[in-house]
Design an enzyme around this catalytic site. Sequence first.
Site, mmCIF file in Angstrom:
data_model
loop_
_atom_site.group_PDB
_atom_site.id
_atom_site.type_symbol
_atom_site.label_atom_id
_atom_site.label_comp_id
_atom_site.label_asym_id
_atom_site.label_seq_id
_atom_site.Cartn_x
_atom_site.Cartn_y
_atom_site.Cartn_z
ATOM 1 N N GLU A 1 -16.601 10.146 5.473
ATOM 2 C CA GLU A 1 -16.248 10.043 6.884
ATOM 3 C C GLU A 1 -17.182 10.806 7.815
ATOM 4 O O GLU A 1 -17.188 10.535 9.023
ATOM 5 C CB GLU A 1 -14.816 10.543 7.102
ATOM 6 C CG GLU A 1 -13.772 9.688 6.405
ATOM 7 C CD GLU A 1 -12.346 10.038 6.816
ATOM 8 O OE1 GLU A 1 -12.176 10.938 7.669
ATOM 9 O OE2 GLU A 1 -11.409 9.408 6.297
ATOM 10 N N PHE B 1 0.840 -1.201 0.000
ATOM 11 C CA PHE B 1 0.000 0.000 0.000
ATOM 12 C C PHE B 1 0.875 1.251 0.000
ATOM 13 O O PHE B 1 0.584 2.249 -0.653
ATOM 14 C CB PHE B 1 -0.927 -0.009 1.215
ATOM 15 C CG PHE B 1 -1.893 1.140 1.249
ATOM 16 C CD1 PHE B 1 -2.963 1.190 0.364
ATOM 17 C CD2 PHE B 1 -1.733 2.174 2.148
ATOM 18 C CE1 PHE B 1 -3.856 2.252 0.380
ATOM 19 C CE2 PHE B 1 -2.622 3.242 2.178
ATOM 20 C CZ PHE B 1 -3.682 3.270 1.300
ATOM 21 N N PHE B 2 1.982 1.196 0.746
ATOM 22 C CA PHE B 2 2.982 2.254 0.749
ATOM 23 C C PHE B 2 4.255 1.723 0.116
ATOM 24 O O PHE B 2 4.405 0.512 -0.085
ATOM 25 C CB PHE B 2 3.283 2.727 2.173
ATOM 26 C CG PHE B 2 2.091 3.281 2.889
ATOM 27 C CD1 PHE B 2 1.401 4.363 2.378
ATOM 28 C CD2 PHE B 2 1.657 2.727 4.080
ATOM 29 C CE1 PHE B 2 0.295 4.886 3.038
ATOM 30 C CE2 PHE B 2 0.558 3.239 4.745
ATOM 31 C CZ PHE B 2 -0.119 4.319 4.222
ATOM 32 N N GLU C 1 -12.806 -1.165 3.591
ATOM 33 C CA GLU C 1 -11.445 -0.674 3.802
ATOM 34 C C GLU C 1 -11.052 -0.686 5.270
ATOM 35 O O GLU C 1 -10.045 -0.105 5.672
ATOM 36 C CB GLU C 1 -11.301 0.743 3.230
ATOM 37 C CG GLU C 1 -11.473 0.794 1.714
ATOM 38 C CD GLU C 1 -11.243 2.180 1.141
ATOM 39 O OE1 GLU C 1 -10.809 3.075 1.905
ATOM 40 O OE2 GLU C 1 -11.479 2.354 -0.070
ATOM 41 N N GLU D 1 16.789 6.400 3.484
ATOM 42 C CA GLU D 1 15.539 5.678 3.282
ATOM 43 C C GLU D 1 14.393 6.696 3.201
ATOM 44 O O GLU D 1 14.329 7.637 3.998
ATOM 45 C CB GLU D 1 15.270 4.708 4.428
ATOM 46 C CG GLU D 1 16.119 3.450 4.384
ATOM 47 C CD GLU D 1 17.522 3.673 4.939
ATOM 48 O OE1 GLU D 1 17.736 4.682 5.638
ATOM 49 O OE2 GLU D 1 18.402 2.828 4.668
ATOM 50 N N GLY E 1 12.339 14.534 6.902
ATOM 51 C CA GLY E 1 13.595 13.813 7.077
ATOM 52 C C GLY E 1 13.548 12.393 6.553
ATOM 53 O O GLY E 1 14.602 11.780 6.300
ATOM 54 N N ARG F 1 -5.953 4.097 15.407
ATOM 55 C CA ARG F 1 -4.698 4.317 14.689
ATOM 56 C C ARG F 1 -3.613 3.426 15.294
ATOM 57 O O ARG F 1 -3.268 3.559 16.464
ATOM 58 C CB ARG F 1 -4.270 5.782 14.771
ATOM 59 C CG ARG F 1 -5.174 6.746 14.019
ATOM 60 C CD ARG F 1 -5.301 6.399 12.563
ATOM 61 N NE ARG F 1 -5.817 7.504 11.763
ATOM 62 C CZ ARG F 1 -6.187 7.379 10.510
ATOM 63 N NH1 ARG F 1 -6.126 6.185 9.907
ATOM 64 N NH2 ARG F 1 -6.619 8.421 9.833
#
Length: 209
Positions: free
Chosen positions: A112, A24-25, A158, A48, A131, A75
């Site tokens: 939402e 997904f990422f 989802e 990275e 960063g 989360r």
Amino acid sequence: MIEKPQFTRDDVEILRREELYKRFFRVEKVFLRHKLFNGGWGNEIGRELFLRGEAVGVVLYDPAHDLIGLVEQFRVGAMDEPHGPWCYEVVAGMLEEGETPEDVARRELIEEADVTPYTMEYICNYLSSPGGSDEKLHLYCGLCDLSQAGGIYGLPEEGEDIRMHVFAADDVFAELFNGAFNNAAALICLQWLQLNRPRLQAENLSAVD
């Protein structure tokens, strides 16, 4: 007057990239060198980079009733927070190809919060963690009627389980820095709203008159 940074994108040379992870990422390792403040070029370095892309966040405000709309959801990155892993947040979503930030804002507000704002004000954009990530957030304030808002929303397919809350503005601002709003998008939006609240209320009264 604050001057622009001395260097630009042209002062960075990308030597190569390695893909470390892609689902997904994405995560890449970027090998580069860049110009130095003291002159010349630095040595090759590797960094990275978490590739997350652009996103949008919207705080909801009802100037007629002085109400603020925020969503609450689980989360995983907040598992060890003192208040637990359910966070109060602004409505948010990722940009998809061909969308503008305002397109995303309006889509996510329906998904939402089941709210359609009568106007949107652009707050700002910021890099969440430059960063190590390219994530960029565009923040808005959506002006709307929150007198009948609230409920449970999201897309179950989802894995979304989102509760829409409506709070009195005074209650939110009284708790602004006690840890309840522990994410940057919410804090930035709410501080902007605190500063602009008198103007938004005055403009609403003028529109009614």
